[in-house]
Every structure is written in structure tokens, then in C-alpha cells.
Design an enzyme around this catalytic site. Structure first.
Site, PDB file in Angstrom:
ATOM      1  N   GLY A  72       0.794  -1.220   0.000  1.00 28.22           N
ATOM      2  CA  GLY A  72       0.000   0.000   0.000  1.00 28.22           C
ATOM      3  C   GLY A  72       0.828   1.271   0.000  1.00 28.22           C
ATOM      4  N   ASN A 152      -8.120   4.248   8.303  1.00 28.02           N
ATOM      5  CA  ASN A 152      -7.481   3.094   8.942  1.00 28.02           C
ATOM      6  C   ASN A 152      -7.517   3.152  10.459  1.00 28.02           C
ATOM      7  OD1 ASN A 152      -5.595   5.292   8.165  1.00 28.02           O
ATOM      8  ND2 ASN A 152      -4.145   4.148   9.400  1.00 28.02           N
ATOM      9  N   GLN A 180      -7.487  -0.082   3.440  1.00 28.34           N
ATOM     10  CA  GLN A 180      -8.242  -0.571   4.590  1.00 28.34           C
ATOM     11  C   GLN A 180      -9.626  -1.081   4.198  1.00 28.34           C
ATOM     12  OE1 GLN A 180      -7.584  -1.917   7.977  1.00 28.34           O
ATOM     13  NE2 GLN A 180      -6.178  -0.244   7.532  1.00 28.34           N
ATOM     14  N   SER A 200      -3.427  -3.425  -0.755  1.00 27.07           N
ATOM     15  CA  SER A 200      -2.333  -4.146  -0.091  1.00 27.07           C
ATOM     16  C   SER A 200      -2.837  -5.516   0.341  1.00 27.07           C
ATOM     17  CB  SER A 200      -1.836  -3.371   1.123  1.00 27.07           C
ATOM     18  OG  SER A 200      -0.683  -3.976   1.665  1.00 27.07           O
ATOM     19  N   ALA A 201      -2.151  -6.578  -0.105  1.00 31.64           N
ATOM     20  CA  ALA A 201      -2.650  -7.949   0.075  1.00 31.64           C
ATOM     21  C   ALA A 201      -2.789  -8.370   1.531  1.00 31.64           C
ATOM     22  CB  ALA A 201      -1.723  -8.934  -0.653  1.00 31.64           C
ATOM     23  N   HIS A 202      -1.902  -7.902   2.406  1.00 27.03           N
ATOM     24  CA  HIS A 202      -1.928  -8.419   3.783  1.00 27.03           C
ATOM     25  C   HIS A 202      -3.097  -7.891   4.605  1.00 27.03           C
ATOM     26  CE1 HIS A 202      -0.268  -5.087   6.408  1.00 27.03           C
ATOM     27  NE2 HIS A 202       0.012  -4.609   5.206  1.00 27.03           N
ATOM     28  N   THR A 238      12.287  -7.436 -10.995  1.00 24.90           N
ATOM     29  CA  THR A 238      11.767  -8.786 -11.186  1.00 24.90           C
ATOM     30  C   THR A 238      10.528  -9.002 -10.325  1.00 24.90           C
ATOM     31  OG1 THR A 238      13.998  -9.585 -11.622  1.00 24.90           O
ATOM     32  CG2 THR A 238      12.344 -11.239 -11.033  1.00 24.90           C
ATOM     33  N   CYS A 326       1.631   1.730  11.517  1.00 20.95           N
ATOM     34  CA  CYS A 326       2.815   2.411  10.978  1.00 20.95           C
ATOM     35  C   CYS A 326       3.347   3.478  11.917  1.00 20.95           C
ATOM     36  CB  CYS A 326       2.482   3.035   9.625  1.00 20.95           C
ATOM     37  SG  CYS A 326       1.898   1.811   8.441  1.00 20.95           S
TER      38      CYS A 326
END
Length: 384
Positions: A72, A152, A180, A200-202, A238, A326
Site C-alpha cells: 500500500g 485506517n 483498509q 495491499s494484500a496483507h 523482477t 505504521c
């Protein structure tokens, strides 16, 4: 980690077993570089493109409009700085809000030092942004508006579709940080009318270290990372094939179970909120009562030091937070709580609890009981 109660799903979610299973082949037998033209590389490329389709489908986009990132924060930086650089010939004015994530606020503040002007719009007491305040802030040289889909820290859901309409009427690029919201709310770029959207995947039971930025076809963006031509030249490096495969699986699962999961989290959130308000005198809700993320419970406790409460909860086996993960460890008062009008004392007495798809009623009831005991004990200590 056994027997602990986890109520900090806004910070991160546990990796789903099905997601781990989808990732595993790309750590071992399908380990090729997705940019290679031979068979091993083509296998990896298929995983990346399948995930791109899954992410696009989940938010109502086209696959070519999805750019994979490291998460994110990178997506937000890419949206803010990438737009500013690409459109500097058109103007140098940006509009955002005082309650954005630091991944939006800090790039905006850095751009101010580079000669850009930024208007920071204030929310109301519930943390809601008035679209008319965005409209009033628009100037001839405005090139970008960035407003998060849902906050968030306090969970307030913002009127992003209305803000998107204002941006379209004025020919301004619109970015929304949906980090979020994704996995908890329906997110659709056509309904929102946004040009850029961060994921954001997590946050939806996927792996850490991978995210995506939706970039509407035709939107001008300068890359942050130079190098190879990966991600259509927008993000060199990559590809993180296992992570991307995990994001694809996680976002597909979130879409399939969205309504059911949201109802469960909402039920747990309401049980938690009502339980605490009933059991603890002097507790109050931060943020909106109704337009709120289904899993967010943000409260302040009169006469309590939030840090002491957090430490005691941890000792009791409950994971919670004071706000954004954060800013953990920071002595600064939450910029979000300050922006909605809380005093420094109120902000420092706040706690964020966020439920998940596996949260149980037993865990909620135990948490309510423990918080009641800790708050009572802390208040007695301060009286002595």
C-alpha cells in the site's frame, strides 16, 4: 501465539491457508523469472497474469490497468509522486485531507518542499470529508485529489463516489487509498470514478510485501523505480511471483465471501462496542456511528493512559493498537484523532480494536471483561 486474542486486523491479517497453498509452487517447482521467454518463465508469467485478472475483476477494472507493487505505501507514493511528476506542466496544486495515511501525507509534504502546493481538507467530528469542501478547494492548477476510501484508525467511510464526480467534472486525477477498505467493503473503480486506487494484500488475508495500484487507462503517471520494462514500464524489478499469486488468490476469496465476512465482522464489532460502552463508564466512540468499516471499534477511555492500557492488554493475551500500525512506538498524538477534534488527553486515551473473519463471540466477551477490569484497575491506581 496460542490462546491469544487477536483484535488488530487493521494492522495485518493472518495468511489464509488457501493463499499459502496457492503461493507454494512459485517458491519451488515454478521458480522462473516471469520476464523470461522459455517454459519456466512462461509458467511464472501465467501466475502473474492470472493474479492481474483476479485483482482487476475484484475492483471492476481491466487487467492492463493493474500494476503490482510492494504494498500500500508504494502504491500511494506511486500515485502521488507519479502524478505530480507527470502533470507538473499542467499545474502544481494537490488536494488531500488531514486524516490520510502517512503514505499519502508524507509524499505530499515532500512535494511541498519541491514547489508544489497542497491543500489539506479538514474532516468533521466523525472523520467524514464533505465533498463540497473538496469542490471549494479546486483551483485551475489542481492536478490531483487524494481521499482514502475508509480511515485506517477510526474506520469512517468517506463519500468517494461524490468526490470522484467532482474530480471528473473538473478534469482532475482522483486517487483513493482503498487499503483498509478492500476485503471489508465492495470496491469498484467504475462506481467510485477514481483514476488511481491503492491495495495491499496483507489487509485481506494475503501475504505481506505485495500490493497493487489501479491505473485507469489513459492516466499519465511517471514511474518511481527505473530499470527494466516490468509492469508496462511503470514499476521496474523482477516480479514477486509468489506474492503476486497470493494477492490474486486472496482478493478472489475476499470477493467470493465479502457479504458473509462483513456481516460476521460487523456482528463481532457491535458486540464488542456495546459490551465495552456498557461495562466501562467514561468510554466513548471515535469516528462515525454508522458509516464505518464493519470491523473497526475505536474508543477513548476517560482518565486512562492508552499506552498503559495497551501494555496490560498484551500481558492479558489481547492484541490491539492505539491507531495505525505504521506509527507504533511514536510519541506523537494521532493526527487523525487530533483532526476530528479530540484533545491531546483524549487522543492519548484511545484504543483501536479491529475484528476479523475468525473472531469469535467468546473472544469478544473475554475482551470486554478484561478491558473492564484493566480500566477499573488503572483508574484506581491513578487515584492513589
Amino acid at each position: 501465539m496460542k490462546n491469544r486474542i487477536y483484535l488488530d486486523h487493521a494492522a495485518t491479517t493472518p495468511l489464509a491457508g488457501e493463499v499459502l497453498e496457492a503461493m507454494m509452487p512459485y517458491f519451488s517447482e515454478c521458480w522462473g523469472n516471469a520476464s523470461a521467454v522459455y517454459a519456466t518463465g512462461r509458467e511464472a508469467r501465467r501466475a502473474v497474469e492470472d493474479a492481474r485478472k483476479a485483482a482487476a475483476e475484484a475492483i471492476g477494472a481491466q487487467p492492463q490497468e493493474i500494476c503490482f507493487t510492494s504494498g500500500g505505501s508504494e502504491s500511494d507514493n506511486m500515485a502521488i509522486r507519479g502524478t505530480a511528476r507527470a502533470l507538473k506542466d499542467k499545474g502544481k496544486h494537490i488536494i488531500t485531507t488531514k486524516i490520510e495515511h502517512h503514505a499519502v501525507l508524507n509524499p505530499c509534504k515532500q512535494l511541498q518542499q519541491e514547489g508544489y502546493e497542497v491543500t489539506f481538507v479538514s474532516p468533521d467530528r466523525e472523520g467524514k470529508i464533505d465533498p463540497e469542501d473538496i469542490r471549494k478547494a479546486v483551483r485551475q492548477d489542481t492536478i490531483l485529489v487524494s481521499v482514502m476510501t475508509a480511515n485506517n484508525e477510526i474506520g469512517t467511510i468517506e463519500p468517494v463516489s461524490e468526490i470522484g464526480r467532482i474530480c471528473r467534472e473538473n478534469g482532475i486525477v482522483f486517487h483513493t487509498d482503498a487499503v483498509q477498505a478492500a476485503g471489508s467493503l465492495p470496491v469498484n473503480v467504475q462506481e467510485t470514478g477514481c483514476d488511481l486506487l491503492s491495495l495491499s494484500a496483507h489487509k485481506f488475508y494475503g501475504p505481506k510485501g505485495v500490493g497493487a495500484l489501479y491505473i485507469r487507462e489513459g492516466t499519465r503517471l511517471s514511474p518511481l523505480i527505473g530499470g527494466g520494462e516490468q509492469e508496462r514500464g511503470l514499476r521496474a524489478g523482477t516480479e514477486n511471483v509468489p506474492g503476486i499469486a497470493g494477492l490474486g488468490k486472496a482478493i478472489a476469496m475476499a470477493g467470493e465471501n465479502l457479504e458473509q465476512n462483513a456481516k460476521h465482522m460487523c456482528r463481532m464489532r457491535d458486540r464488542l462496542t456495546e459490551g465495552i460502552l456498557s461495562a466501562v463508564p467514561g468510554a466513548a466512540i471515535n469516528g462515525a456511528m454508522r458509516d464505518r468499516l464493519p470491523n473497526n471499534c475505536s474508543l477513548c477511555f476517560e482518565g486512562i493512559d492508552g499506552e498503559a492500557l495497551l501494555l496490560r492488554l498484551d500481558l492479558a493475551g489481547i492484541a490491539a493498537s492505539a491507531g495505525s500500525a505504521c506509527t507504533a512506538g511514536s510519541r506523537e498524538v494521532s493526527h487523525v484523532l487530533k483532526a476530528i477534534g479530540l484533545t491531546e488527553k483524549e487522543a492519548k486515551s484511545s484504543l483501536r480494536l479491529t475484528t476479523g473473519i475468525h473472531t469469535t463471540e467468546e473472544e469478544i466477551d473475554e475482551t470486554v471483561k478484561i478491558i473492564g477490569e484493566i480500566v477499573k484497575d488503572l483508574r484506581n491506581m491513578f487515584k492513589r
